[in-house]
Write a protein that holds these residues in place. Structure first.
Motif, short mmCIF file in Angstrom:
data_model
loop_
_atom_site.label_atom_id
_atom_site.label_comp_id
_atom_site.label_asym_id
_atom_site.label_seq_id
_atom_site.Cartn_x
_atom_site.Cartn_y
_atom_site.Cartn_z
N LEU A 5 38.26 43.20 46.82
CA LEU A 5 37.37 42.28 46.10
C LEU A 5 38.07 40.97 45.74
O LEU A 5 37.49 40.16 45.01
CB LEU A 5 36.83 42.94 44.83
N GLY A 6 39.26 40.78 46.21
CA GLY A 6 39.98 39.55 45.91
C GLY A 6 40.63 39.57 44.54
O GLY A 6 40.83 40.62 43.93
N ARG A 7 40.97 38.39 44.06
CA ARG A 7 41.68 38.23 42.79
C ARG A 7 40.82 37.46 41.78
O ARG A 7 39.94 36.69 42.16
CB ARG A 7 42.98 37.46 43.02
N ASN A 8 41.10 37.69 40.50
CA ASN A 8 40.38 36.96 39.47
C ASN A 8 41.15 35.70 39.08
O ASN A 8 42.12 35.32 39.75
CB ASN A 8 40.11 37.85 38.26
N ASP A 9 40.76 35.08 37.98
CA ASP A 9 41.37 33.81 37.57
C ASP A 9 42.80 33.99 37.10
O ASP A 9 43.55 33.03 37.02
CB ASP A 9 40.53 33.17 36.46
N ASP A 10 43.21 35.24 36.78
CA ASP A 10 44.59 35.53 36.39
C ASP A 10 45.40 36.12 37.53
O ASP A 10 46.48 36.68 37.29
CB ASP A 10 44.61 36.49 35.20
N ARG A 69 33.18 39.00 31.84
CA ARG A 69 34.29 38.09 32.14
C ARG A 69 34.06 37.38 33.47
O ARG A 69 34.29 36.17 33.58
CB ARG A 69 35.59 38.90 32.19
N GLY A 70 33.59 38.11 34.47
CA GLY A 70 33.34 37.49 35.77
C GLY A 70 32.23 36.46 35.72
O GLY A 70 32.34 35.37 36.30
N ILE A 71 31.13 36.79 35.02
CA ILE A 71 30.01 35.85 34.93
C ILE A 71 30.44 34.59 34.17
O ILE A 71 30.07 33.46 34.53
CB ILE A 71 28.81 36.52 34.25
N ARG A 72 31.24 34.78 33.12
CA ARG A 72 31.71 33.61 32.35
C ARG A 72 32.55 32.69 33.23
O ARG A 72 32.42 31.46 33.16
CB ARG A 72 32.49 34.08 31.14
N VAL A 127 32.43 32.52 36.57
CA VAL A 127 31.61 31.95 37.63
C VAL A 127 30.77 30.79 37.10
O VAL A 127 30.60 29.76 37.78
CB VAL A 127 30.71 33.04 38.26
N LEU A 128 30.25 30.93 35.89
CA LEU A 128 29.40 29.88 35.32
C LEU A 128 30.20 28.75 34.69
O LEU A 128 29.60 27.81 34.13
CB LEU A 128 28.47 30.49 34.25
N SER A 129 31.51 28.81 34.77
CA SER A 129 32.33 27.75 34.19
C SER A 129 32.25 26.44 34.97
O SER A 129 32.67 25.40 34.47
CB SER A 129 33.79 28.20 34.09
N GLY A 130 31.75 26.52 36.19
CA GLY A 130 31.63 25.32 37.01
C GLY A 130 32.77 25.12 37.98
O GLY A 130 32.74 24.19 38.81
N ASN A 183 36.47 33.13 42.28
CA ASN A 183 36.04 34.19 43.19
C ASN A 183 34.82 34.89 42.61
O ASN A 183 34.92 35.56 41.58
CB ASN A 183 37.19 35.18 43.39
N PRO A 184 33.62 34.77 43.22
CA PRO A 184 32.42 35.39 42.63
C PRO A 184 32.44 36.91 42.65
O PRO A 184 31.69 37.55 41.91
CB PRO A 184 31.28 34.83 43.50
#
Length: 310
Positions: free
Chosen positions: A82-87, A261-264, A266-269, A274-275
């Motif tokens: 699923l890839g990596r998150n923002d961290d 956390r993921g939706i926040r 993704v909606l940050s602009g 990674n969606p």
């Protein structure tokens, strides 16, 4: 003149028209479709639960990683599905660890709902005028009268976050006991007056043996399993909802927390986000709820067909 009313002719008597029965080919095709859906949803869910239960996630969710991997997409060669998150943490590993942490209290809550529901429903249906039957019916009706979400929110406020997994989830399971009790009560009450039950009493079979073996196990097992599948769907929805609202263990990020956390992010602009860090946990929760709902509907269809044959 003879004023005696004449009997109605055969042509004037309305003949009841039986309800149309689908042909065997249509029923078999529907059964095959339901079986295909159960397998299509059940195999991935079983694999996910097995991998999560054994702790076989590909990466350590808390390990320090290269920040250059932030928001990286799926990497099948590196087992980052699923890839990596923002961290720069592996999303799939977080999802699997969340499932593993939630499984034991979820199982405990399901067993509580099943045990309380079957016991109360059996007593309520088998002897509704006795003191145990009346107490069981009163308890189920009392639990059913209070909104479940209100009881769960009170439990969250009372236990706070430290007792979420093994206190709030079991309380949620207790609130779902009426979901099991009502169909079990209906199945038991429908069989109490049957001739075979009276014959067993005449033959000297004890009433507890009649209730446990001949009524509950042989005839009320299907409704209890159907209701248990519904309970599992409700529990997953409650867990995801509370996690999304921020009510979870401090050291445990539930599926709902991962979704929030993921939706926040993704909606940050930020277009580099990674969606899949939102769609991954959301897909796992949706898969569990959909499979439990399909199982419950399949069992309900089988029970209705059995009653129609009677």
């Amino acid at each position: 003149r003879d004023l005696t009313p004449s009997a109605p002719s055969a042509a004037s008597v309305p003949v009841p028209v039986p309800a149309p029965v689908p042909p065997p080919s249509a029923r078999s095709s529907e059964a095959r479709l339901e079986l295909f859906v159960l397998i299509a949803l059940g195999i991935p869910l079983l694999v996910i639960v097995a991998v999560a239960g054994l702790g076989l996630w590909p990466h350590d969710p808390d390990a320090l990683v290269d920040l250059e991997l932030r928001n990286a997409g799926p990497d099948l060669g590196g087992w980052s599905l699923l890839g990596r998150n923002d961290d720069a943490e592996d999303v799939a590993s977080h999802v699997l660890r969340s499932i593993r942490t939630t499984l034991p209290p979820l199982l405990l809550a399901t067993l509580l709902a099943l045990g309380i529901g079957v016991t109360a429903g059996a007593l309520w249906g088998y002897s509704p005028r006795s003191i145990p039957g009346r107490l069981a019916g009163l308890a189920i009706e009392t639990i059913d009268a209070v909104p479940r979400l209100l009881i769960v929110l009170v439990a969250v406020a009372f236990f706070e976050t430290d007792g979420y997994l093994y206190k709030v989830l079991p309380v949620t399971g207790i609130t779902l006991a009426p979901v099991v009790a009502h169909p079990v009560r209906g199945a038991v009450a429908d069989l109490v007056g049957r001739p075979f039950v009276e014959a067993l009493v005449v033959l000297g079979v004890s009433r507890p043996a009649i209730l446990l073996r001949h009524v509950l196990w042989n005839n009320a097992r299907g409704p209890a399993l159907m209701a248990t599948a519904e309970v599992v769907a409700f529990l997953v929805l409650f867990d995801v909802t509370l996690g999304y609202l921020g009510h979870s263990q401090p050291d445990h990020l539930s599926l709902g927390g991962l979704i929030e956390r993921g939706i926040r992010d993704v909606l940050s602009g930020d277009e580099t986000i990674n969606p899949l860090q939102a769609w991954g946990p959301l897909g796992a929760a949706t898969l569990a709820v959909a499979w439990a709902s399909v199982v419950a509907e399949r069992l309900r269809t089988r029970i209705e067909e059995a009653h129609a044959r009677w």
